[in-house]
Design an enzyme around this catalytic site. Structure first.
Site, PDB file in Angstrom:
ATOM      1  N   HIS A 135     -55.884 -14.299  17.846  1.00 43.79           N
ATOM      2  CA  HIS A 135     -55.395 -14.990  19.003  1.00 43.79           C
ATOM      3  C   HIS A 135     -55.962 -15.084  20.502  1.00 43.79           C
ATOM      4  O   HIS A 135     -55.668 -15.227  21.463  1.00 43.79           O
ATOM      5  CB  HIS A 135     -54.043 -14.684  19.078  1.00 43.79           C
ATOM      6  CG  HIS A 135     -53.126 -14.825  18.017  1.00 43.79           C
ATOM      7  ND1 HIS A 135     -53.170 -15.906  16.906  1.00 43.79           N
ATOM      8  CD2 HIS A 135     -51.824 -14.120  17.558  1.00 43.79           C
ATOM      9  CE1 HIS A 135     -52.178 -15.854  16.303  1.00 43.79           C
ATOM     10  NE2 HIS A 135     -51.323 -14.626  16.507  1.00 43.79           N
ATOM     11  N   HIS A 209     -46.524 -19.755  19.010  1.00 45.38           N
ATOM     12  CA  HIS A 209     -46.310 -18.815  18.460  1.00 45.38           C
ATOM     13  C   HIS A 209     -44.688 -18.326  18.432  1.00 45.38           C
ATOM     14  O   HIS A 209     -44.431 -17.308  18.797  1.00 45.38           O
ATOM     15  CB  HIS A 209     -47.108 -17.495  18.779  1.00 45.38           C
ATOM     16  CG  HIS A 209     -47.324 -16.415  17.801  1.00 45.38           C
ATOM     17  ND1 HIS A 209     -46.246 -15.899  17.092  1.00 45.38           N
ATOM     18  CD2 HIS A 209     -48.634 -16.075  17.050  1.00 45.38           C
ATOM     19  CE1 HIS A 209     -46.617 -15.068  16.081  1.00 45.38           C
ATOM     20  NE2 HIS A 209     -48.037 -15.201  16.276  1.00 45.38           N
ATOM     21  N   GLU A 345     -46.724 -21.569  12.454  1.00 43.49           N
ATOM     22  CA  GLU A 345     -47.798 -21.849  13.553  1.00 43.49           C
ATOM     23  C   GLU A 345     -48.830 -22.763  12.861  1.00 43.49           C
ATOM     24  O   GLU A 345     -49.490 -22.690  12.013  1.00 43.49           O
ATOM     25  CB  GLU A 345     -48.735 -20.532  13.577  1.00 43.49           C
ATOM     26  CG  GLU A 345     -47.831 -19.203  14.171  1.00 43.49           C
ATOM     27  CD  GLU A 345     -48.619 -18.027  13.702  1.00 43.49           C
ATOM     28  OE1 GLU A 345     -49.393 -17.596  14.277  1.00 43.49           O
ATOM     29  OE2 GLU A 345     -47.956 -17.170  13.050  1.00 43.49           O
TER      30      GLU A 345
HETATM   31  C1  GLA Z   1     -49.793 -14.046  13.623  1.00 44.43           C
HETATM   32  C2  GLA Z   1     -50.502 -13.150  12.612  1.00 44.43           C
HETATM   33  C3  GLA Z   1     -49.799 -11.964  12.140  1.00 44.43           C
HETATM   34  C4  GLA Z   1     -49.353 -11.041  13.515  1.00 44.43           C
HETATM   35  C5  GLA Z   1     -48.954 -12.094  14.350  1.00 44.43           C
HETATM   36  C6  GLA Z   1     -48.433 -11.552  15.833  1.00 44.43           C
HETATM   37  O1  GLA Z   1     -48.641 -14.549  13.181  1.00 44.43           O
HETATM   38  O2  GLA Z   1     -51.067 -13.904  11.467  1.00 44.43           O
HETATM   39  O3  GLA Z   1     -50.672 -11.228  11.266  1.00 44.43           O
HETATM   40  O4  GLA Z   1     -50.724 -10.555  13.927  1.00 44.43           O
HETATM   41  O5  GLA Z   1     -49.586 -13.336  14.645  1.00 44.43           O
HETATM   42  O6  GLA Z   1     -47.953 -10.154  15.504  1.00 44.43           O
END
Ligand code: GLA
Length: 380
Positions: A135, A209, A345
């Site tokens: 991210h 997110h 997402e």
């Molecule tokens: C995304 C990732 C997950 C996790 C979340 C945050 O969705 O794919 O594995 O890291 O972010 O907790």
């Protein structure tokens, strides 16, 4: 009276009739309230977008984060359907590693070993997730303060957020100018339009997110939520949760959501993909043509009757069943337990800079980046 002046009068009458409606809406488009100061002294504001039917979305300019979405259930009762905090501390706290409701960039999802090659040059992004950059690195777009502007129209309250990510920030090349517009229509569409330009070749993957639980705050896990995905294929992961590079059919696997299926129906099956991720945490390859936002996902919550449809121009969607939530964080509605929310997402595929067979995430000077995602709320 001539025919012409009768028409003019009728038109004037119509305008006089419509004017108060337009005015009433545009006068109180977006309410703005202070939401505290970041540790480095930046003022953060809370913006509330409300539509005619009473649906309400709250956004802060720290991380461009959605803190609350209130929509009706089948009996007309409003509830908050996303996880979040009612204070800034919750979001800036170092123990919050969940990215609740935030805008994610410059690269949403994982880049294996935090490194990639672009135009013959190797770039390094800080590692913050096992062996990966997740991210956008240590201080991604979720942890910066965005400039916010009310750009509402007569049709809908609209909030425009802007952020200039400097050349070299978190290791990424190019000054990147990013604009995200949130709007809430009268049809309960929460629309997110992303656009960006760069002055050097770079890679870009933007998403939001939000953690959804359509049953409302404190209602337990999301295992009974029914999910349908317009995805015949997915990108399998390895034990580091990064794509192997393969693109495989969902047929005959617990990742087949082509028909409405409860999230919990197969989540504990003895399947290596589910074991790696402790549940669902996978990128699905969407079937749509890519012209205009296509239907990606439908989520139905049987008790409240709430339905969420996700439309997007993006080629993929990460379905994450909240497997890293472990009860250590308290937010609106109580403690956030294992699998108490679902993330949808919309995105380009994870680790695309290292997989030439995935759709390109390269943005070059002179090009305009555009993506749109719509979260549509209704009841059944
Ligand atoms: C995304 C990732 C997950 C996790 C979340 C945050 O969705 O794919 O594995 O890291 O972010 O907790």
């Amino acid at each position: 009276m001539g025919q012409m002046s009768a028409r003019v009068l009728a038109l004037a009458g119509l305008l006089a009739f419509l004017a108060p409606a337009f005015k009433a809406q545009s006068a109180k488009n977006i309410d703005m309230q202070p939401f505290g100061k970041t540790p480095d002294g930046h003022e953060v504001s809370l913006y509330t977008l409300k539509n005619q039917s009473g649906a309400e979305v709250k956004i802060i300019n720290y991380g461009g984060t959605i803190t609350s979405i209130k929509v009706k259930d089948r009996h007309g009762k409003f509830d908050d359907v996303v996880l979040g905090f009612d204070n800034l501390d919750g979001y800036v706290s170092k123990t919050n590693k969940s990215y609740f409701g935030a805008l994610i960039g410059r690269y949403a999802n994982r880049i294996a070993h935090g490194t990639f090659v672009l135009d013959g040059h190797q770039y390094h992004i800080p590692i913050n997730d096992g062996s990966n950059a997740l991210h956008g690195g240590l201080r991604g777009f979720d942890k910066v303060v965005w400039d916010a502007k009310d750009v509402s129209t007569a049709r809908a309250p609209e909030l425009e957020l802007h952020y200039l990510s400097r050349d070299g920030e978190e290791g990424f090349p190019g000054n990147l100018s990013v604009t995200v517009r949130y709007s809430l229509t009268g049809q309960n569409d929460l629309r997110i339009d992303y656009s960006a330009t760069t002055d050097k070749d770079t890679v870009l993957n933007l998403t939001n997110h939000s953690y959804f639980n359509l049953a409302g705050p404190g209602s337990g896990d999301i295992l009974k939520h029914k999910l349908t995905l317009a995805a015949d294929r997915f990108t399998p992961i390895n034990s580091a949760l990064t794509p192997t590079g393969a693109i495989e059919s969902v047929a005959g696997t617990p990742l087949d959501f082509r028909k409405p299926t409860a999230i919990g129906a197969r989540i504990n099956q003895d399947d290596p993909q589910l074991k790696f991720a402790k549940g669902y945490d996978h990128n699905f390859v969407l079937n749509h043509s890519g012209e205009g936002p296509g239907l990606a996902a439908t989520v139905e919550e049987p008790h409240s009757g709430r339905v969420l449809e996700v439309f997007t121009t993006q080629p993929g969607i990460q379905i994450y069943s909240g497997n890293f939530l472990n009860g250590s964080v308290r937010g609106i509605g109580g403690v956030y337990k294992f699998r108490s929310a679902l993330c949808l997402e919309t995105q380009h595929f994870p680790d695309s800079p290292n997989h030439p067979n995935f759709p390109s995430v390269v943005l070059r000077p002179g090009e305009q980046f555009h993506q749109t995602t719509i979260f549509r709320f209704s009841t059944e």
